[in-house]
Enzyme design. Structure first.
Site, PDB file in Angstrom:
ATOM      1  CB  SER A 203      -0.087 -10.982  -1.956  1.00  0.00           C
ATOM      2  OG  SER A 203      -0.032 -10.883  -0.386  1.00  0.00           O
ATOM      3  CG  HIS A 205      -2.548 -12.033   2.592  1.00  0.00           C
ATOM      4  ND1 HIS A 205      -3.616 -11.221   2.860  1.00  0.00           N
ATOM      5  CD2 HIS A 205      -1.573 -11.243   2.288  1.00  0.00           C
ATOM      6  CE1 HIS A 205      -3.480  -9.950   2.752  1.00  0.00           C
ATOM      7  NE2 HIS A 205      -2.169  -9.855   2.697  1.00  0.00           N
ATOM      8  CB  CYS A 330     -12.741   5.659   9.095  1.00  0.00           C
ATOM      9  SG  CYS A 330     -14.296   5.399   9.061  1.00  0.00           S
TER      10      CYS A 330
HETATM   11  C1  LIG Z   1      -3.677  -6.840  -0.798  1.00  0.00           C
HETATM   12  C2  LIG Z   1      -3.214  -5.808  -1.949  1.00  0.00           C
HETATM   13  C3  LIG Z   1      -1.969  -5.439  -1.864  1.00  0.00           C
HETATM   14  C4  LIG Z   1      -0.948  -5.423  -0.636  1.00  0.00           C
HETATM   15  O1  LIG Z   1      -0.563  -6.967  -0.409  1.00  0.00           O
HETATM   16  P1  LIG Z   1       0.193  -7.416   0.838  1.00  0.00           P
HETATM   17  O2  LIG Z   1       0.882  -8.792   0.700  1.00  0.00           O
HETATM   18  O3  LIG Z   1      -0.955  -7.445   2.176  1.00  0.00           O
HETATM   19  O4  LIG Z   1       1.244  -6.473   1.169  1.00  0.00           O
HETATM   20  C5  LIG Z   1      -1.275  -4.792  -2.852  1.00  0.00           C
HETATM   21  N1  LIG Z   1      -2.149  -4.452  -4.015  1.00  0.00           N
HETATM   22  C6  LIG Z   1      -3.242  -5.220  -4.230  1.00  0.00           C
HETATM   23  C7  LIG Z   1      -4.206  -4.938  -5.436  1.00  0.00           C
HETATM   24  C8  LIG Z   1      -3.899  -5.819  -2.951  1.00  0.00           C
HETATM   25  O5  LIG Z   1      -5.369  -6.469  -3.418  1.00  0.00           O
END
Ligand SMILES: *Cc1c(COP(=O)(O)O)cnc(C)c1O
Length: 402
Positions: A203, A205, A330
């Protein structure tokens, strides 16, 4: 350096876009706006060139071939594509999948859906540090097993899994191995071929790139990794993920990977030192603090601790200008302790008292010192309120209940 508030210590939930990443993206929103699938003019060619450069940069960071990168909207989609894609392709030859109890919901929930569709799922337990025992994986494998999915690094407690060993077991038995690598890539070295994984989710971000773009690494070569797509359409990404590619996001993802590759060794050491400063500050400033997760086998920027006798939801409200995450989620009706801490056998009281700190590229010494002061002060106050509830001003009681 002066301190600017609020302070962001929640880098596992997301990370800010690095200014260099934004800079690289901007032209692709304006003059270079072409569709990478347009073959008949220079607008399309420029976009396609940018996409292929991004693909190379992402592949380089994980030791993959660019042709092994499939663009998605993020790790959630990558996990869904890997898990459902394998399940749909290999059913009815096999219908059994294996995962671990501490996985992200983006792995557990697709598996739950498959379970409703008559697939069988084994959820492996973890030890008190959150580690999967490879011997347990070995025992869970059956002749019907088609996929094993275990994450590289946990998003709550930062625990690293013995991926190479589990992937080796899968390979020996001819079973595909997927890992959710969203928290690991860009933070610690991940070499997909060295680890022997078939599929890996990324991912942007989580590594100082933009939200809304991710990738699935799909190993090429023998034995073939065959997947059914989630989306049918224009046949983009070799038919695995139809849809017009988000060129600016891919350019940003690529640039973010390029920066991580160059800066990771120094950055990881700096962040780990800051994490230790935070840990020492909290443990020396307060009694009854416990560490959640593995003492050494963890992400450099992760600290997860429980402050006995304190409700973490009340605490996160009180530390207002320090953004962290509590170990409870929550839900509409009740406050559920984290499934990760529960699987590790953390007592319910301590699970409700847990805080996740996530340090990152832009975290400074001053911010850590401020966070230590704030947490020592607020935990001490909340414990005092708890010890002598009658002398509590009503406003403080409200905050604690909230
Ligand atoms: C943030 C995260 C996701 C989800 O990723 P997105 O790009 O926000 O859909 C999946 N698995 C782990 C371990 C994450 O930290």
């Amino acid at each position: 350096m002066t301190l600017s508030l609020p302070i962001f210590l929640d880098n596992h939930s997301t990370t800010p876009v690095d200014p260099r990443v934004l800079e690289a993206m901007l032209p692709y929103f304006t003059e270079r706006f072409g569709n990478a699938a347009s073959r008949s003019h220079s607008f399309g060619w420029l976009a396609e060139k940018a996409v292929e450069r991004g693909r190379e940069q992402i592949a380089a960071l994980i030791g993959a071939d660019p042709r092994e990168i499939v663009f998605t909207s993020g790790a959630t989609e990558s996990n869904n594509l890997a898990i459902k894609g394998v399940a749909w392709m290999h059913h009815p030859r096999g219908n059994h999948l294996i995962t671990a109890a501490t996985e992200h919901h983006a792995v557990l929930d697709p598996l739950k859906r498959l379970q409703r569709d008559r697939f069988e799922v084994t959820v492996l337990p973890v030890d008190r540090y959150g580690r999967v025992d490879p011997a347990g994986v070995q025992d869970a494998i059956t002749d019907r097993t088609i996929l094993i999915s275990v994450m590289v690094a946990n998003n709550e407690v930062g625990t690293l899994q013995p991926i190479a060993r589990i992937a080796g077991l899968a390979r020996e038995r001819g079973i595909l191995f997927h890992c959710d690598a969203a928290q690991a890539v860009g933070r610690i070295p991940v070499d997909v071929h060295g680890l022997g994984v078939d599929l890996a989710s990324l991912s942007a971000h989580k590594l100082y790139g933009p939200k809304g773009v991710g990738a699935l690494f799909v190993r090429r070569g023998q034995p073939l990794v065959r997947l059914a797509p989630l989306l049918d359409g224009g046949g983009h990404e070799r038919g695995l993920r139809s849809g017009t590619l988000p060129v600016p996001l891919i350019v940003g993802f690529g640039e973010a990977c390029r920066i991580c590759m160059g800066e990771m060794p120094r950055e990881a050491a700096r962040i780990e030192a800051l994490r230790e400063r935070l840990r020492e500050g909290l443990f020396s400033g307060l009694p009854e603090v416990t560490l959640n997760g593995h003492p050494t086998q963890r992400l450099p920027g992760n600290l997860n601790v429980s402050f006995a006798g304190v409700e973490s939801d009340a605490l996160v409200t009180r530390v207002g200008d320090v953004a962290v995450s509590s170990g409870s989620a929550c839900t509409s009706a009740s406050v559920e302790p984290s499934h990760v801490l529960r699987a590790m056998g953390v007592p319910e009281e301590l699970a409700h008292a847990s805080i996740r700190f996530g340090l990152g590229r832009f975290t400074t010494d001053e911010e850590i010192d401020h966070a230590v002061r704030t947490f020592v002060e607020q935990v001490t106050q909340l414990r005092r309120i708890r010890a002598a509830p009658d002398r509590t001003p009503s406003s403080a009681r409200q905050v604690e209940a909230g």
